[in-house]
Scaffold this motif. Sequence first.
Motif, PDB file in Angstrom:
ATOM      1  N   ALA A   1     -16.008   5.509  19.438  1.00  0.00           N
ATOM      2  CA  ALA A   1     -15.156   6.049  18.364  1.00  0.00           C
ATOM      3  C   ALA A   1     -15.247   7.570  18.285  1.00  0.00           C
ATOM      4  O   ALA A   1     -14.413   8.208  17.651  1.00  0.00           O
ATOM      5  CB  ALA A   1     -15.549   5.416  17.031  1.00  0.00           C
TER       6      ALA A   1
ATOM      7  N   ARG B   1      -8.079   8.517  23.290  1.00  0.00           N
ATOM      8  CA  ARG B   1      -8.742   7.209  23.363  1.00  0.00           C
ATOM      9  C   ARG B   1      -7.750   6.099  23.711  1.00  0.00           C
ATOM     10  O   ARG B   1      -8.129   5.095  24.284  1.00  0.00           O
ATOM     11  CB  ARG B   1      -9.443   6.885  22.033  1.00  0.00           C
ATOM     12  CG  ARG B   1     -10.606   7.817  21.718  1.00  0.00           C
ATOM     13  CD  ARG B   1     -11.545   7.220  20.693  1.00  0.00           C
ATOM     14  NE  ARG B   1     -11.034   7.179  19.339  1.00  0.00           N
ATOM     15  CZ  ARG B   1     -11.115   8.166  18.462  1.00  0.00           C
ATOM     16  NH1 ARG B   1     -11.684   9.310  18.809  1.00  0.00           N
ATOM     17  NH2 ARG B   1     -10.646   8.026  17.237  1.00  0.00           N
TER      18      ARG B   1
ATOM     19  N   THR C   1      -9.966   3.013  22.935  1.00  0.00           N
ATOM     20  CA  THR C   1      -9.510   2.513  21.632  1.00  0.00           C
ATOM     21  C   THR C   1      -9.865   1.047  21.479  1.00  0.00           C
ATOM     22  O   THR C   1     -10.366   0.620  20.427  1.00  0.00           O
ATOM     23  CB  THR C   1      -7.984   2.696  21.480  1.00  0.00           C
ATOM     24  OG1 THR C   1      -7.686   4.084  21.574  1.00  0.00           O
ATOM     25  CG2 THR C   1      -7.487   2.149  20.154  1.00  0.00           C
TER      26      THR C   1
ATOM     27  N   ASP D   1     -15.778   4.661  13.000  1.00  0.00           N
ATOM     28  CA  ASP D   1     -14.373   4.384  13.285  1.00  0.00           C
ATOM     29  C   ASP D   1     -13.768   3.694  12.081  1.00  0.00           C
ATOM     30  O   ASP D   1     -14.198   2.629  11.669  1.00  0.00           O
ATOM     31  CB  ASP D   1     -14.233   3.487  14.513  1.00  0.00           C
ATOM     32  CG  ASP D   1     -12.770   3.201  14.776  1.00  0.00           C
ATOM     33  OD1 ASP D   1     -11.967   4.083  14.453  1.00  0.00           O
ATOM     34  OD2 ASP D   1     -12.464   2.120  15.263  1.00  0.00           O
TER      35      ASP D   1
ATOM     36  N   GLU E   1     -12.219  -0.324  18.595  1.00  0.00           N
ATOM     37  CA  GLU E   1     -11.633  -1.188  17.567  1.00  0.00           C
ATOM     38  C   GLU E   1     -12.132  -2.624  17.636  1.00  0.00           C
ATOM     39  O   GLU E   1     -11.747  -3.451  16.801  1.00  0.00           O
ATOM     40  CB  GLU E   1     -10.097  -1.169  17.670  1.00  0.00           C
ATOM     41  CG  GLU E   1      -9.512   0.165  17.227  1.00  0.00           C
ATOM     42  CD  GLU E   1      -7.990   0.167  17.217  1.00  0.00           C
ATOM     43  OE1 GLU E   1      -7.388  -0.839  17.621  1.00  0.00           O
ATOM     44  OE2 GLU E   1      -7.426   1.183  16.768  1.00  0.00           O
TER      45      GLU E   1
ATOM     46  N   LYS F   1     -18.751   9.945  13.966  1.00  0.00           N
ATOM     47  CA  LYS F   1     -18.136   9.416  12.764  1.00  0.00           C
ATOM     48  C   LYS F   1     -17.897   7.914  12.927  1.00  0.00           C
ATOM     49  O   LYS F   1     -17.807   7.402  14.024  1.00  0.00           O
ATOM     50  CB  LYS F   1     -16.824  10.134  12.506  1.00  0.00           C
ATOM     51  CG  LYS F   1     -15.869   9.946  13.655  1.00  0.00           C
ATOM     52  CD  LYS F   1     -14.663  10.804  13.476  1.00  0.00           C
ATOM     53  CE  LYS F   1     -13.748  10.676  14.656  1.00  0.00           C
ATOM     54  NZ  LYS F   1     -14.220  11.353  15.856  1.00  0.00           N
TER      55      LYS F   1
END
Lengths: 342, 768, 170
Positions: free
Chosen positions: A100, A108, A80, A338, A84, A336
């Motif tokens: 992601a 995650r 994560t 994030d 991020e 995809k």
Amino acid sequence: MSLPAFKLVRPRSLDEALEALLRYGPEAQIVAGGTDLIPSMKQRLFEPRVLLDVKGLGELNYIRFNPEAGLELGALATITEISESALIAREFPVLHQAAASIASPLLRNLGTLGGNLCLDTRCLYYNQSAFWRESLGGCLKKDGHICHVAPGGNFCWAAYSGDCAPALLALEATVQLAGPRGNREIPLAEFYVNDGMVRLRKAQDEILIGVRVPARNAGFEGIYQKLRIRKSIDYPLAGVAAVMRKDSGGICREARIALTAVNPAPRLLPKAEALIGKEFSAGLVDEIAHEAIRTAKPLTTSASSPEYRRRMIRIFVRRALEDLWLGRRPRDGGAKKDLLSN
Amino acid sequence: MSAGSIPNSPVGSRVPMVDSFEKVTGAGKYADDLVLPGTLVGKILHSPHAHARIRRLDASRAGQLPGVFAVVTGKETPVKYGILPIGHDERIFADDKVRYIGDNVAGVAAESAEIAEEALRRIRVEYEILPAHLDLEKSMRAESNLIHDGRPHNIEKEYHHHFGDVEAGFKAADLVRFDRFDCAEVTHAALEPHSTLASFDDDGKLTVWSSTQVPYYLMKTLAATLEMPEENVRVIKPLVGGGFGGKSEVIPLELAAAVLARKAGRPVKITYTREEVFYAHRGRPRTIVELKTGVRRDGRLTAVEGRVIQDGGAFCGYGPVTMLYSGQLLNALYDIPNVKYDGYRVLTNKPACGAMRGHGTVNVRYAFETHLDMIAAGLGIDPAEIRRRNLLKPPCVTINGLRILSYGYPECLERVAEASNWSEKRGKLPFGKGIGIAGSHYVSGAANPIIRSDQPHSTVNLELDGEGTATILTGASEIGQGSDTVQAQIVAHELGIALDRVKIVAADTARTPIDLGSYSSRVTFMAGNAALAAAREAKRQILNAAATYFDVPAERLVLEDGRIFEAGNRAKALPLAQAVLLAAKPETVLRATGSYSTPAEARGGKYKGAGVGPSPAYSYSAQVAEVSVDVETGQVTVERIYAAHDCGKAINPLTVEGQVEGSVWMGLGQALEEEMVWKNGRLMNAGLLEYRSASTLDSPEIRPILVESADPEGPLGAKEAGEGSLAAVIPAVANAIYDAVGVWMTTLPITPERILKALEEKQRRTGS
Amino acid sequence: MTKQKILLHVNRATQELEAAPNRLLLEALREDLGLTGTKCGCDDSSCGACTVLVNGRPAMSCLMLAASYQDAEITTIEGLAPGKTRLSELASLQRAFAECGGVQCGFCTPGLILTTCSLLEKTPHPTDAEINEALSGNLCRCTGYTQILESVRRAIELMEKESAGEVVRP
Ligand SMILES: Cc1cc2nc3c(=O)[nH]c(=O)nc-3n(C[C@H](O)[C@H](O)[C@H](O)COP(=O)(O)OP(=O)(O)OC[C@H]3O[C@@H](n4cnc5c(N)ncnc54)[C@H](O)[C@@H]3O)c2cc1C
Ligand code: FES
Ligand code: FES
């Protein structure tokens, strides 16, 4: 389902951890987020006598960048945190997309980069319960003598199915290992062994402490494409990471492509070098995409057929190169975006 | 009666389910959440072989392990059982043979899971391995090493029906088409793994808390297999985390927990691992459907002939019922004058199949609705139009004896065509994008019970106290579908009281009257009617008492908002609570009972197998799917589903929409990704990672449209809503794929690889 | 295996229990602390029924060792509405799930509510795509997710009204 018994050791520093590894020898196994190891222990794929929980090693949780050292990622950075990170999203988009796309948000949050890179290889005949495997007499990789995927052979085809590794391979990352004989840093490409059982060129008493991406690779355009049946949760059935740097005239100055989930190790595509110094041409892109399926050698280790996985590798490589070269956004079917970080 | 005419009635409004507080706070208890003092952990030893004879079984070393309180093997469990009276072929633990990988060999109860697992490892079983029957079509030709005695060629059951004259129908046709469809095996995968807690009291009475859809049948089977009188067996259903049919038969752990508890002298709980849930299964069988249909140039169907083969697994289960639903509902959505059906339920060495949402109808409906589009394409008729041209004209009785009173199908077709802008899109979207339509229907409860008897299908008792609170005692089983809520709404509506004045005590065989269970979408219709009858009876007693009080005829009184008054004179009112006490005198609690039995006219014809299929009412569904297909990767994206469902009357539109959406979504899973994958009798994907249930990111927008055809016999007009919508979505998607890229998908699930293969074949055929 | 003392910080209280090191957080919550709102739906860590919040982030308690999370703040579904007895007293999020059909059988519900709770904490005004992304590790087998999405949207609406000082009661 319950876990086998073990002694839990929770070191507070790297030194303590290394000491414990030395003390317990092959009986010890490292656990970080546990998202790979714990389900496997429930299935009795691993029954370590000692579990070395490294989550307390705060010193291994970092994401930092400086123009000399480049991007430095600690082994305990969570997936994560990587997905991020605004810095990674901006400068290393291929890594951002790969991270992601991993598992699901819940996983995650627990999973770490170290665990992701050291992920065990996967196979439909291996990732099963103890009851299931016993009913078949085990397999080459665990408790048996036969490979059910390629009967007669004595090579394990279980596929490395992590997402960050191909992205990091394409970014020329190195891994840093700490062990009783000191620290060493080797190219990520050399960390893996293309054998479903051997997997890693890492001694049992070594800990992966971090990863470094050279600063010169910051800002590379990148795309990660992943084949999975569901858009969340599922491990990759095939994955392609591609990065490219072009000059203002559209000439490719540098490009690297790496594959995952189609071999026992993540692999760089040797042929990508042929792109360097070239202008975009559909023919060249096709050629490289075609070459990719020489590197991808999946067997029936997962839900999709080997033929389909190779076909998708080819399509992914072609689409990634087209999109990178022509400056298009990655399309559906790939990883995809994030959503939380932008 | 129009429900809307009653002010403040909860009927027709979107009220939260009555048990939602417990569920959103985590306070509610499911079977595995329950513990009794001294509860032991039960574990089951499963067969590692698909087909084998047990030569020797030695469990003595398991019993010697400290902490083990009971070990039970097949020798101690001689009584056979099965959900159907004609199919008692199961035993709690195998006797001489094991019949699938995962079959139940022995059970242990111990102080902890670790000890129980160790005890299982100490049980020694010597097997003589027998040839296994794993392929459906080969199994039905087998001569030796058959799975059960008395089942030649491993055929569990076959049915042959012929109504009208199909040969004449084919002769009268301008086009006769034959197609073959193959549907993979799928499973319920309810999120809650099965769990059972069993406990004997000092008087030898047994209480079982279990994740079941059928407490009443479970109680009877426990009594039979444990050889106890039924009055000594009590089954309580706590909250159930989804069923979809997977908990609508007696599942081995439910009996195993009880025999272990008896032997151990302590309560025993068994909770299946997810893998064990897959071995207990009872899902939708792999089905091969062959259809031959005759049609006139104008699109009128003249005859249909169906041959259906189902891979039932190792036991009978609901098999014959599945077979019959497949045949009985094959034609009954449309008006087809000549119908022939040949159905074969085949035994194989795999876990037993059984009832799953849309029981028996789904695969045949997928096949028929796709086949119908193929026919329409051949004739150049619009797919929505060909359906309109073959509608039934109710009230009517179909050629196979199903009585149809309400029939919202035409309206469903119109509403989805309108909502989706069908006529602007069909055949007009760019290559790669497509739109498809299909229909389906389902029973609102089986008209005939599993065990033939004259007792009502459902009975509801109602108790009203001096506080004006109504307590419903019902045997009906809430499994997440809203069964408790719908009964509470009906009672509140009828008695003119607020929903929170209604309490419900459900599914406890010692306290609640008989209800046959949550299967065949029977609860709203049958328990709903029983609840309505009970409330009407209570109301009659109350108004009679009030009539004496007001000294006016009861007919002139109105019961509304918890008060009784003379029509037109609200000022002088008697509170309901007081009227209840007047009516109850000399007691303080007023009791009323209502029950439901199906009318004789709804029970079907007289031929063999006629008993399954008939229902007092049928739900209807029409759906439109919009898809896009990536022709390079074969990946299908479902953009949107429009789902119109005729539920008669939406007593609770919120939960009806939830049921429709859930059904459509589950059908999409079967259409595109779900499949139990077998290799040599071994399930390759016995977990939720590899048996792929869609995540939020894989789930398209579903737009429910409720059609209310007001069934004359339904409670306030209501019919079923929980299953009928599942089937239509599969052919709607298949037909949309044809519209998008011109290939017919005849095998489920429709994987990208199958799309690519179909596209390649098309290219070879047409050279384009 | 020898048991050891484990201290867990659950729902803002410190709880002590005796358990072996292989005790999963899920087992410790359910069996040792009686917090059965956290569910077990699978054995391969793929369903999300066992979700709890760990320092505010949703995570699967079926793959966490209780002994390894003694320093973390754990929130279970029971921690969201302590002492409440009726729907109307609950926080907007839980009420919205009940009112919009986000709950059918309820087995996925605690996990979904906790995951949503964490999402809205970080992102009070998520788009539909962001909601779907955040919830994509919590499987629901009943609803098809449409009403779950509606529940989350409704929760956001209720929370906005609440923070604007309006009293919203069903
Ligand atoms: C349902 C599900 C879906 C998943 N899907 C994906 C996916 O799509 N893509 C993907 O890449 N992964 C996926 N995973 C795997 C996993 O969640 C991630 O790869 C995660 O990052 C692993 O990290 P971890 O810290 O949890 O590893 P752990 O389980 O803690 O460890 C994994 C392995 O690495 C070793 N190890 C861990 N840290 C170190 C270290 N510092 N030094 C040396 N050895 C170490 C461990 O001994 C163990 O053998 C999935 C897992 C599940 C359960
Ligand atoms: S129980 Fe399924 S993910 Fe934890
Ligand atoms: S409500 Fe049943 S699983 Fe979600």
